[in-house]
Scaffold this active site. Structure first.
Site, PDB file in Angstrom:
ATOM      1  N   ASP A 187      -7.638  69.178  10.645  1.00 36.90           N
ATOM      2  CA  ASP A 187      -7.215  68.802  11.992  1.00 36.90           C
ATOM      3  C   ASP A 187      -6.314  67.575  11.874  1.00 36.90           C
ATOM      4  O   ASP A 187      -6.256  66.927  10.827  1.00 36.90           O
ATOM      5  CB  ASP A 187      -8.447  68.495  12.849  1.00 36.90           C
ATOM      6  CG  ASP A 187      -8.081  68.088  14.260  1.00 36.90           C
ATOM      7  OD1 ASP A 187      -7.133  68.673  14.807  1.00 36.90           O
ATOM      8  OD2 ASP A 187      -8.724  67.177  14.806  1.00 36.90           O
ATOM      9  N   THR A 242      -3.612  72.102  14.434  1.00 36.09           N
ATOM     10  CA  THR A 242      -3.766  71.120  15.500  1.00 36.09           C
ATOM     11  C   THR A 242      -3.375  71.723  16.832  1.00 36.09           C
ATOM     12  O   THR A 242      -2.610  72.706  16.891  1.00 36.09           O
ATOM     13  CB  THR A 242      -2.909  69.863  15.215  1.00 36.09           C
ATOM     14  OG1 THR A 242      -3.042  68.935  16.274  1.00 36.09           O
ATOM     15  CG2 THR A 242      -1.438  70.236  15.053  1.00 36.09           C
ATOM     16  N   ARG A 302       1.732  60.929  21.155  1.00 31.82           N
ATOM     17  CA  ARG A 302       1.106  61.923  22.025  1.00 31.82           C
ATOM     18  C   ARG A 302       1.641  61.710  23.440  1.00 31.82           C
ATOM     19  O   ARG A 302       1.653  60.589  23.944  1.00 31.82           O
ATOM     20  CB  ARG A 302      -0.419  61.772  22.009  1.00 31.82           C
ATOM     21  CG  ARG A 302      -1.032  62.080  20.666  1.00 31.82           C
ATOM     22  CD  ARG A 302      -2.453  61.565  20.592  1.00 31.82           C
ATOM     23  NE  ARG A 302      -3.307  62.173  21.582  1.00 31.82           N
ATOM     24  CZ  ARG A 302      -4.013  63.278  21.385  1.00 31.82           C
ATOM     25  NH1 ARG A 302      -3.940  63.897  20.217  1.00 31.82           N
ATOM     26  NH2 ARG A 302      -4.794  63.772  22.315  1.00 31.82           N
TER      27      ARG A 302
END
Length: 1432
Positions: free
Chosen positions: A434, A893, A813
């Site tokens: 991940d 991911t 992000r």
């Protein structure tokens, strides 16, 4: 120690329930005839609970008798069932059944070899050792169960009409239970009452999933009565819910009142067993699931059992040994039959039966077959299985004790949850990882934002973060040598003195010991999750702060109904950051209490006058009434306040204010705020009053915490939150309280969350939404017909999208922020639909999803944020080392593609020289065509590469892992979740694998948890490789469980991944030593030990087999039976176990310095067919020497059979132990003690046995045999010469291997003999030679930085004048393709700029937007060039 009687009755109740009719409607009355009542009580798919309050006595007894009590039993046995049940479990092993079969055979006189007691001894000892081990483990579980079952709680007793203390084990389904703050919940309870005025109870689920952040649970709708206490006697409803299941996130049901009215509820009203009540004085509810039916117990599956690759290979070799045994027994049977047939008459020693008849040679040969099986039984190594278990326990001990795998901050060592796959750590070929929380820290830091199309780079904040990293590294270097010792002492000293500011734990918390408890204790140094200074301290952008202050001064414009001012978007943006979340505001005292509202402080007369002058500009009719009430309240109190200036406005100080709420956020900074009762009720904001108590933010995710702290940095401070209200302090220092109408939580389907609030001034209903850009951008409002507005909206969206791409390329992000204003009519219609969906029984989840989708449309885009998830320490070095070890690394991911690619470059997963293929398509045909073409071109290059490697005679395993470096340009593959779905649904799996196995890295972006596990299973099953999955969150559980080895990281996302894993570590960097060092050691040790065990047994058994040629294949033995049994059980058992636990063929420093040594485990060089059969041949050779040297020595003498067998047994012991001594690479005191001790123990037992056993083995007589042998010099001569001759070939081979250094492992062992400086220098030279050889290998020239790529045929791309493909056509491998509506493919060379630090970020802000826009696509020779494959 078995399942309780209640559990058995419950199971029989389930059988009885199946007889009930399934057609009973849920709307039927609750009390009918007996038959109808039974149908209602035992529904097939429902769980009915009657309250134990005296109103439903008969129904309660009938239902409760079919449900288990709250007493738990995790033990496997009772005193009565232990022996039979344990024996039954042990005889599931085929080896134990085999030896039981031999024991039974030996009881037949025709096939008896040993005394019956002697044959039983090995099996009895093995069964006893395992039974004792199982019994001790079960005793520990029993003591744990007793502590839990005897814990105390308070349950309602309707006879006493009050809550009384009871043990947990006495709680039943239907009981009313009251829990207080910091108490562990004894069963699954439906929440009916809480001391909180808003009906909220906060729980901590650390004992369940390891997450220390608080979760909110609400009282069932209709039971909120803050002004009156909860009276269980008045509860007259029946609860109908779903059957017990292990899904922690699923629970639904309804209450049926006497008037047949139904009230629905879901998991937000369920308190789970094992959780801890926090920030709530008391809560009460009714037990719906108890004991083994509670969700916590249904999820308690215990340690996982997996079968390692080495064990599977060993089982095959055991069958080879069985085949060898059968061959030897057939030879013995045929030899005995031929030998008997060679006599002209019956042999003189043959005794007839009672009828005077003799056994025929054929029948005697048949009996001899089974006799030989008993005699040669040691060939099947029963002791090997027990030894392997002991070795793995020892390996796990050393794994868990490695200080390098210790995390000082969390006080955690490596945890092993699967004891039987340690050797698999040394054979890993593929790693699936991940990204968030695994490669990155999952510490979300606010970095940038864009508002209204204007980007703000926050350069000051970037400098702060850079300085923070430098300080951290300097501190680590300063305290490095003393780190472990000193910090441990400090931690212990804090436990007694610093609890005043830590979250309080109940005294019962130790009942739920283990990993979750350790995590909670380790978090004491951090007041709350996601609250480190790195996350909480945000330095605002100067330009944005100036704009916000100007906007704050234009409150009249901002509060107008239509929000016409540009500054309104800035205010709305930060309000959305502060409001659109589930963050809990609580005090930092012990016990921590939640802030449910601002302080009840009265504003001064001066403050009210200033406020009155401003509010007159808004809505005088409505506000004057509120203002007058504030004035009157202030006059009654007569309070006077002094006003003093503050950076954020004005602040009023007041002394000795009771109940003052706090305003300091967990970062240490103090804020000031003000409130009044009127402001709570009507939303009026007043000027701030400084308050002294400290508060902190407790968020369910680090993203939410980062956004709230960012809003606080711009003086939009979240002050309090209740289910119905949320209070925010504005930059002017005044409070604004919004009424929360609905909260639509985040889910993985919608990928967003929304909050509906009523504005306290304008009374408008506003929807604030935040979510992924892929989810928000498609929901934006359609531009109106007004060209000006249309252009403005389109320009805002396009600029924001461009900024989002910048953020993604910088590895941030991204989240989009949007809003929507609802009319009263629209809200009323939607609210009715929502209430109906919440009250629905069937398809409730689907209806709730539909209402959420209906609301979140036509949104107005406010802006977007970029949050940095910082790369973990040591990740690039770890990935680089794993690559050199020959391990392929895939990243799976759910993040954006650009973000994942940037992180891949930062952590060295992708190299600047790589050619990266990016596949994003929505068409199956397009996907298949892209895969076909790409595979064709890659294979052309691979064919050239393989030809060149053959010329250099370097073997290449085409089916598994390809060379990572040095064979020309390398490839990377990036694929999104939609394309993965097409691959799985369109039977393109093998083509995908064919392409992926040629790539040095594969990134699967936007992938779901199911897709992650599917990818792992695909690679594991189709490529037949050893896989490892590593992750830290609940979305990684499926992937972890699908791999051969699952590793969980105890990070910021809780412990669900850890609980599903085989091994638990704290950081990704620990994977380097875990695999390269401990994995190599565990595999090498265990494989060598297993090979040695096979050798040892075959060599010893062959001594008996060779003797059969000289005793007429009669099944006789020249070694005493007792010494023969003790030989494997005691004399030669401990040294190989120590060898399997402690031997180190290569030092840890060398293994870390030369990762390519790990490839020996991947290729199973330690244990394969060749090594097994070489060991078997060596065993046959050594047995021949050990038998025939004494035979030739004593030939012609008059010694008896035991005088001949005792020297053979002794020199066999020497030979077998000296064979092990040759294989031991690292000698320690333990090795010397066990080796010498085994020899001494043998002589002691043999001497004592010979001196005391006169007729122990009738008719044989071993008396004084050993003493006579030790007095004979020939005995010593034979014991010296024979082992030398037997071991000479093996020793010579080891000398030749060490002299000519035929493999890297031998060379590495030679390096270990050098001093540290010389060894480091040699390792450095080794690596330089390896890299230079890779750099100068054929095919590596002509591809600088991956800017060009030459396959078998040229790849032509027709570029227009502007560098793009001309519209309507493209070139594919020299062929012009017309674009149509069917299949469109474009393969274009694109420039992707990936950097770990934002480049020219100052040019991407505000006024510099044009400059950044002009230069964003400019080509630079230093930038990464990749091949992107996409649809048009």
């Amino acid at each position: 120690m078995s399942l309780s009687v209640d559990w058995i009755r419950h199971r029989f109740g389930k059988l009885a329930s199946r007889e009930a009719s399934e057609t009973n409607s849920e709307t039927t009355p609750l009390l009918r005839s007996t038959a109808q009542k039974r149908k209602r009580i035992y529904p097939h798919n429902k769980h009915i609970v009657f309250p134990n309050n005296g109103l439903f006595i008969q129904d309660f007894k009938k239902v409760t008798s079919n449900y288990p009590g709250n007493k738990i039993r995790t033990t496997k046995y009772t005193l009565l069932s232990f022996l039979p049940k344990n024996l039954l479990e042990q005889f599931y092993r085929l080896a134990n059944l085999y030896f039981l079969f031999l024991v039974i055979l030996n009881w037949f006189p025709q096939m008896e070899v040993f005394h019956r007691e002697i044959t039983m001894l090995p099996l009895v000892i093995v069964l006893t050792v395992i039974a004792v081990k199982d019994g001790l483990e079960d005793c520990r579980r029993y003591n744990f169960d007793r502590k839990v079952n005897n814990a105390r709680t308070r349950a309602f007793d309707w006879k006493h009409k009050d809550y009384v203390e009871r043990c947990w084990k006495d709680v039943r389904v239907g009981d009313f239970v009251k829990v207080v703050c910091n108490e562990i919940i004894p069963a699954d309870i439906l929440l009916l009452h809480t001391s909180d005025v808003n009906g909220v109870c906060h729980i901590e689920t650390a004992n369940l999933d390891g997450e220390t952040n608080l979760k909110q649970r609400r009282v069932v709708r209709g039971f909120l009565s803050p002004d009156s206490p909860f009276v269980p006697e008045h509860f007259n409803s029946t609860i109908v819910c779903e059957k017990p299941n292990n899904d922690l996130n699923r629970f639904k049901g309804y209450m049926e009142k006497p008037d047949k009215k139904k009230i629905g509820f879901d998991r937000k009203s369920l308190l789970l067993r094992g959780c801890t009540v926090r920030n709530t004085e008391e809560a009460a509810g009714i037990v719906v699931y108890a004991g083994h039916e509670s969700k916590a117990m249904l999820n308690n599956s215990g340690p996982r059992y997996k079968r390692s690759k080495l064990e599977r290979r060993m089982n095959i070799d055991v069958f080879f040994c069985v085949g060898l045994l059968i061959i030897m027994c057939l030879i013995g049977a045929l030899g005995h039959m031929i030998w008997l047939g060679s006599f002209p008459d019956w042999p003189p020693f043959e005794v007839p039966d009672e009828n005077g008849k003799f056994t025929s040679p054929a029948l005697a040969g048949f009996y001899m077959f089974f006799t030989m099986i008993i005699l040669l039984q040691v060939l099947i190594p029963i002791s090997l299985y027990v030894s392997i278990e002991l070795v793995k326990v020892g390996q796990v001990f050393f794994l868990s004790s490695d200080i390098d795998l210790y995390d000082e901050e969390m006080d955690k060592l490596l945890q092993c949850r699967a004891l039987n796959i340690t050797e698999d750590l040394g054979q890993i070929q593929y790693i699936f990882s991940d990204k968030t929380g695994t490669l990155t820290e999952n510490k979300m830091v606010f970095r940038r934002c864009t508002i209204g199309g204007t980007e703000f780079s926050h350069q000051e904040n970037a400098l702060r973060l850079a300085a923070h990293g430098d300080v951290d590294s300097d501190e680590e270097e300063a305290v490095g040598p003393q780190r472990g010792h000193r910090s441990r002492l400090q931690f212990n000293s804090k436990n007694k003195s610093t609890r005043a500011f830590r979250r309080c734990h109940s005294a019962k918390a130790y009942y739920y010991g283990g990993y979750g408890r350790k995590k909670s204790e380790a978090r004491r140094d951090s007041e709350v999750a996601f609250s480190s200074p790195l996350e909480t301290d945000v330095t605002p952008d100067k330009k944005l702060m100036k704009i916000v202050r100007e906007a704050a001064n234009q409150m009249e414009t901002w509060c107008e109904v239509r929000y016409s001012s540009d500054s309104a978007s800035y205010m709305d943006f930060f309000l959305a950051l502060a409001i659109c979340n589930t963050v809990v505001v609580s005090t930092a005292t012990e016990p921590r209490h939640r802030v449910t509202g601002p302080s009840l402080l009265k504003p001064s007369i001066k403050t009210l006058e200033k406020l009155h002058s401003f509010l007159q500009k808004l809505k005088p009719a409505r506000i004057s009434q509120v203002l007058s009430s504030i004035q009157s309240n202030s006059d009654q109190t007569g309070g006077t306040n002094q006003i003093s200036p503050s950076p954020s406005g004005t602040s009023v100080s007041e002394e000795n204010v009771a109940g003052g709420s706090s305003s300091s956020v967990s970062g240490g900074s103090k804020d000031s705020g003000v409130s009044s009762k009127a402001s709570m009720d009507s939303g009026v904001y007043v000027e701030g009053v400084k308050v002294g108590d400290e508060i902190c933010y407790e968020a369910e995710s680090p993203d939410e915490a980062a956004l709230v702290h960012a809003a606080k940095a711009y003086n939009f401070t979240l002050m309090s939150r209740t289910p119905d209200h949320v209070t925010v302090r504005l930059p002017q220092g005044v409070l604004l309280t919004f009424e929360v109408l609905h909260t639509l939580s985040f889910d993985s389907t919608r990928k967003r969350m929304s909050v509906l609030v009523r504005h306290p001034i304008t009374r408008e209903i506003i929807v604030y939404t935040k979510g992924a850009d892929s989810a928000i951008m498609d929901l934006l409002e359609n531009p109106s017909l007004e060209n000006g507005k249309e252009n403005k909206i389109n320009k805002n969206a396009s600029k924001t999208l461009k900024h989002l791409n910048w953020y993604a390329k910088d590895g941030l992000r991204t989240l989009c922020i949007a809003k929507k204003v609802l009319s009263e009519k629209s809200y009323e219609q939607w609210s009715n639909m929502r209430l109906e969906a919440e009250a629905a029984i069937e398809n409730r989840d689907e209806l709730l999803m539909e209402t959420a989708l209906n609301l979140e449309t036509n949104l107005t885009l406010l802006g977007a944020t970029g949050i940095e998830d910082r790369l973990q320490e040591g990740v690039p070095d770890t990935i680089e080392a794993l690559r050199e070890a020959g391990i392929q690394i895939w990243v799976l991911t759910g993040d954006k593609q650009e973000t994942a690619v940037n992180i891949a470059y930062s952590c060295k997963l992708l190299d600047q020289r790589d050619t990266v293929f990016t596949i994003n398509t929505d068409s199956k045909e397009t996907c298949e065509s892209i895969l076909d073409y790409t595979i064709e071109e890659v294979k052309r290059y691979a064919a050239v590469k393989n030809t060149r490697t053959k010329l250099f005679k370097v073997p290449v395993d085409v089916g598994t892992v390809y060379p990572l470096e040095g064979a020309g340009p390398t490839f990377g593959l990036v694929i999104d979740g939609n394309t993965l779905s097409l691959v799985f649904e369109g039977n393109l799996k093998m083509k995908f694998l064919e392409l992926a196995k040629h790539c040095r890295a594969v990134l699967c972006c936007r992938s779901t948890p199911l897709q992650k596990s599917t990818v792992v299973k695909l690679v594991r099953d189709k490529l037949k490789v050893m896989t490892l999955s590593i992750g830290d969150g609940a979305n990684d559980v499926n992937m972890i469980q699908a791999a051969d080895v699952g590793i969980g990281i105890s990070g910021q996302e809780g412990m669900q991944a850890v609980m599903a894993s085989d091994f638990a570590i704290s950081h990704f960097k620990h994977l380097k030593k875990l695999l390269l060092v401990h994995g190599h050691w565990c595999y090498t040790r265990l494989s060598n030990m297993i090979i040695y065990f096979f050798y040892k047994n075959v060599a010893y058994v062959n001594l008996l087999f060779w003797y059969q040629f000289f005793c007429g294949f009669s099944g006789a033995s020249m070694i005493d039976y007792w010494l023969m049994i003790f030989f494997n059980l005691f004399f030669t058992s401990l040294p190989p176990i120590i060898f399997g636990i402690m031997d180190k063929d290569i030092s840890a420093e060398t293994l870390l310095g030369l990762p390519e040594l790990y490839k020996s485990g991947q290729n199973s060089e330690g244990y394969k067919w060749s090594t097994f059969w070489i060991a078997m041949l060596d065993a046959f050779y050594q047995s021949l020497i050990c038998f025939f040297v004494p035979y030739l020595t004593y030939q012609g003498s008059d010694i008896d059979i035991f005088s001949f067998g005792t020297p053979i047994n002794t020199l066999a012991l020497f030979t077998i132990l000296l064979h092990l001594a040759i294989e031991i690479k690292t000698w320690t005191v333990v090795h010397w003690v066990t080796m010498i001790g085994s020899v001494i123990f043998y002589f002691i037992v043999a001497i004592v046995f010979s001196a005391t056993c006169i007729s122990c083995n009738h008719p044989s007589n071993p008396y004084w045999i050993m003493e006579r042998e030790m007095a004979d010099p020939v005995f010593y001569l034979v014991c010296i010469i024979t082992p030398v001759l037997a071991l000479l070939p093996r020793y010579l081979i080891r000398i030749i291997q060490g002299t000519f250094v035929l493999c890297p492992l031998l060379k590495a062992r030679q390096l270990d003999k050098l001093d540290k400086e010389q060894r480091d220098e040699e390792i450095s030279e080794w690596r330089k030679r390896t890299r230079s050889r890779e750099a100068t290998s054929p095919g590596n020239s002509g591809h600088p930085l991956g800017r060009t790529l030459t396959f078998g045929a040229p790849l032509n791309v027709d570029l227009g004048n502007d560098g793009t493909t001309p519209p309507g056509r493209s070139m594919l491998n020299g062929t012009e393709i017309e674009h149509s509506d069917t299949l469109h493919i474009q393969i274009a060379v694109t420039e992707n700029i990936y950097t770990s630090i934002p480049v020219s970020s100052a040019d991407r802000t505000g006024d510099g937007g044009k400059k950044a826009e002009d230069n964003s696509d400019a080509f630079s020779a230093g930038h990464q060039r990749s091949f992107s494959i996409m649809t048009i």
